[in-house]
Design an enzyme around this catalytic site. Structure first.
Site, PDB file in Angstrom:
ATOM      1  N   ASP A 173      -3.811  14.324 -44.595  1.00 16.85           N
ATOM      2  CA  ASP A 173      -2.848  15.429 -44.545  1.00 16.85           C
ATOM      3  C   ASP A 173      -3.422  16.642 -43.822  1.00 16.85           C
ATOM      4  O   ASP A 173      -2.729  17.299 -43.035  1.00 16.85           O
ATOM      5  CB  ASP A 173      -2.435  15.838 -45.966  1.00 16.85           C
ATOM      6  CG  ASP A 173      -1.710  14.735 -46.720  1.00 16.85           C
ATOM      7  OD1 ASP A 173      -1.142  13.835 -46.080  1.00 16.85           O
ATOM      8  OD2 ASP A 173      -1.729  14.784 -47.964  1.00 16.85           O
ATOM      9  N   ASP A 189      -3.217  10.923 -52.934  1.00 12.37           N
ATOM     10  CA  ASP A 189      -3.549  12.339 -52.773  1.00 12.37           C
ATOM     11  C   ASP A 189      -4.467  12.720 -53.925  1.00 12.37           C
ATOM     12  O   ASP A 189      -4.255  12.299 -55.060  1.00 12.37           O
ATOM     13  CB  ASP A 189      -2.292  13.206 -52.809  1.00 12.37           C
ATOM     14  CG  ASP A 189      -1.419  13.038 -51.580  1.00 12.37           C
ATOM     15  OD1 ASP A 189      -1.963  12.756 -50.498  1.00 12.37           O
ATOM     16  OD2 ASP A 189      -0.195  13.195 -51.702  1.00 12.37           O
TER      17      ASP A 189
END
Length: 158
Positions: free
Chosen positions: A144, A125
């Protein structure tokens, strides 16, 4: 080549195209920040503060680090593949371009994050966005965003 549903029949090409584009976009973005920019080494890169920053985070769990034990890695990969297959089957049976788009977004994102778990042992991330006096401490990735958008589209059209 048309990718819309013809005569009410599901078009698996649309599903694969959307999933493939998301998977490739997610992989390309992670290749750029991990290998080219070397974000894991520098930790943070302010791109357009505070609206867009790259902040390296490794998510070993489900979400926000939940279920982050080492044993969960392969279980989470298997779950992502099984859910992706089930979602593809369901969307193709239900038909409709919007559901196929939504399923493709979710599947491409899920497989992008599953690939991370296989390659890195965790999901990479790096996107961090804040605005208007709110300091967001969390990071996310393109996969995501696709999963979230696809889930919204499925919920709206299902």
């Amino acid at each position: 080549m048309a990718v819309a549903c013809k005569q009410g029949r599901p078009n698996w090409r649309l599903l694969l195209l959307v999933a493939g584009v998301i998977f490739v976009a997610d992989r390309a973005s992670k290749l750029a920040v991990i290998d080219w920019i070397a974000l894991p080494e520098i930790g943070r890169l302010d791109v357009f503060p505070p609206y867009l920053n790259f902040v390296m985070a490794w998510n070993r769990g489900i979400n926000f680090g939940l279920g982050s034990s080492a044993d969960m890695r392969w279980l989470l990969v298997a779950v992502a593949v099984i859910i992706s297959a089930g979602l593809a089957w369901w969307a193709l049976r239900r038909g409709g371009a919007a559901l196929l788009w939504g399923a493709g977004l979710v599947i491409g994102g899920a497989l992008g994050n599953a690939y991370d778990r296989v390659r890195y042992g965790a999901v990479a991330d790096f996107l961090n966005m804040s605005c208007c006096g709110i300091d967001n401490p969390f990071a996310f990735n393109i996969a995501d965003v696709a999963i979230f958008a696809g889930a919204l589209l499925i919920a709206y059209k299902a």
